[in-house]
Design a protein around this motif. Structure first.
Motif, mmCIF file in Angstrom:
data_model
loop_
_atom_site.group_PDB
_atom_site.id
_atom_site.type_symbol
_atom_site.label_atom_id
_atom_site.label_comp_id
_atom_site.label_asym_id
_atom_site.label_seq_id
_atom_site.Cartn_x
_atom_site.Cartn_y
_atom_site.Cartn_z
ATOM 1 N N UNK A 1 -14.004 -25.642 -1.246
ATOM 2 C CA UNK A 1 -12.570 -25.950 -1.302
ATOM 3 C C UNK A 1 -12.003 -26.101 0.110
ATOM 4 N N UNK A 2 -12.514 -25.271 1.043
ATOM 5 C CA UNK A 2 -12.037 -25.341 2.432
ATOM 6 C C UNK A 2 -12.472 -26.680 3.059
ATOM 7 N N UNK A 3 -13.724 -27.053 2.770
ATOM 8 C CA UNK A 3 -14.234 -28.313 3.334
ATOM 9 C C UNK A 3 -13.436 -29.494 2.791
ATOM 10 N N UNK B 1 -11.221 -42.926 7.273
ATOM 11 C CA UNK B 1 -11.794 -43.356 6.002
ATOM 12 C C UNK B 1 -12.591 -42.176 5.446
ATOM 13 N N UNK B 2 -12.975 -42.278 4.151
ATOM 14 C CA UNK B 2 -13.754 -41.186 3.539
ATOM 15 C C UNK B 2 -15.044 -40.972 4.322
ATOM 16 N N UNK B 3 -15.636 -42.091 4.742
ATOM 17 C CA UNK B 3 -16.889 -42.029 5.492
ATOM 18 C C UNK B 3 -16.694 -41.301 6.831
ATOM 19 N N UNK B 4 -15.611 -41.656 7.525
ATOM 20 C CA UNK B 4 -15.339 -41.028 8.830
ATOM 21 C C UNK B 4 -15.034 -39.534 8.670
ATOM 22 N N UNK C 1 -19.104 -34.565 -2.221
ATOM 23 C CA UNK C 1 -18.072 -33.579 -2.568
ATOM 24 C C UNK C 1 -16.705 -34.274 -2.651
ATOM 25 N N UNK C 2 -16.475 -35.134 -1.695
ATOM 26 C CA UNK C 2 -15.206 -35.859 -1.629
ATOM 27 C C UNK C 2 -15.055 -36.803 -2.816
ATOM 28 N N UNK C 3 -16.154 -37.434 -3.227
ATOM 29 C CA UNK C 3 -16.077 -38.388 -4.329
ATOM 30 C C UNK C 3 -16.096 -37.725 -5.698
#
Ligand code: SAM
Length: 297
Positions: free
Chosen positions: A250-252, A265-268, A287-289
């Motif tokens: 959750x912290x990440x 961007x999500x990648x960056x 995790x982001x996706x």
């Protein structure tokens, strides 16, 4: 002029007036004092030592005749102006500690910073350091590592620091006194588990040099049966990446959301956090996706 000739010329010109030389000295084996360090210590006008009696023996052996000044945590404030005067008068000054590199869990940092603030140059003549010597001979990853020095001996700060160390993905190097080693291994066993890679480097550079491990559990067993003696440096393997993700996903996520809100961007965002935390970029991206990216914006 070739490299070797240039180095020899530089050594002949040292010490320069008004310069502080931070000199690395052996951590057990006198043969590790470099020819450049030896030559400098023999030619410098004054030497600031942690303990003049201790260093006096080594300096006598190499024929150094400089004036010695004690410099340690209890006389830093009173000694600093005196040492600065030496440099101001155009003399040269060397700083050594009882062993290894001054400034690494030893006095030095405050003198170097005061000398720089007063406009003088500081040159390091590098030498042995227990932390890097233990690290590179441990067999544990050396590409990225943390140095903790001595941990507080007890209390909340120690507990908190140990928790951070247990979750640290990079290899961590810790200094510890032999009479406190067993307690530290017990704490690491509780927080990191018995299978976490670890090496206790004992008596580095000396005749009875030893590396004890290869895990927290094995080192704990060894030192429970054999009283720790001599100097030791602990090299602890990093926390497995999966464990980190699990502990702090959750912290990440929150940190990545912040980066994306700031324009990444999500990648960056995944790449930046991977560099910062040592987590795998692909795992962070996944995790982001797992959440809808629209929620982030
Ligand atoms: N300035 C030194 C350096 O550059 O490594 C460190 C000084 S600190 C006061 C002393 C600690 O360094 C010891 O308690 C031990 O943890 C570590 N150490 C020093 N010499 C060592 C050796 N020969 N073998 C293993 N550890 C050593």
């Amino acid at each position: 002029m070739g490299f070797i000739e240039k180095d020899i010329l530089r050594q002949r010109q040292e010490p320069a007036p008004g310069v502080l030389y931070v000199v690395g000295t052996p951590i057990g084996n006198l043969g590790d004092l470099s020819p450049r360090a030896k030559s400098l210590l023999k030619k410098v006008s004054a030497i600031a030592c942690e303990d003049t009696r201790h260093s006096g023996q080594m300096l006598k052996q190499i024929g150094a005749q400089a004036t010695l000044f004690s410099f340690h945590e209890h006389n830093t404030a009173s000694r600093l102006p005196q040492l600065l005067e030496i440099l101001k008068a155009g003399q040269s000054l060397a700083l050594i500690s009882d062993a290894g590199l001054p400034g690494i869990s030893d006095p030095g940092e405050k003198l170097v910073s005061a000398v720089r603030d007063n406009g003088h140059d500081v040159i390091c003549i590098p030498g042995p350091c227990a932390a890097t010597t233990a690290l590179v001979s441990s067999g544990l990853p050396c590409d990225r590592f943390c140095f903790e020095g001595f941990l507080p001996s007890k209390g909340k700060t120690r507990k908190k620091l140990l928790e951070i160390i247990a979750n640290e993905p990079r290899t961590t190097v810790i200094y510890e006194a032999p009479h406190r080693l067993l307690k530290l291994l017990q704490e690491l066993n509780e927080l990191c588990g018995k299978n976490r890679p670890l090496k206790v480097a004992r008596e580095l550079t000396k005749i009875h040099e030893q590396q004890i491990g290869p895990t927290v559990g094995e080192a704990l067993k060894y030192f429970s049966e054999k009283k720790p003696i001599g100097e030791c440096t602990i090299v602890l393997g990093g926390a497995p990446a999966e464990l980190n993700i699990q502990l702090s996903s959750s912290k990440l996520l929150a940190e990545m959301k912040e980066l994306i809100k700031a324009g990444a961007s999500a990648n960056e965002a995944a790449r930046t956090l991977a560099r910062k935390t040592g987590e795998r970029k692909r795992a962070l991206y996944a995790l982001l996706h797992a959440i809808d990216l629209k929620d982030v914006n």
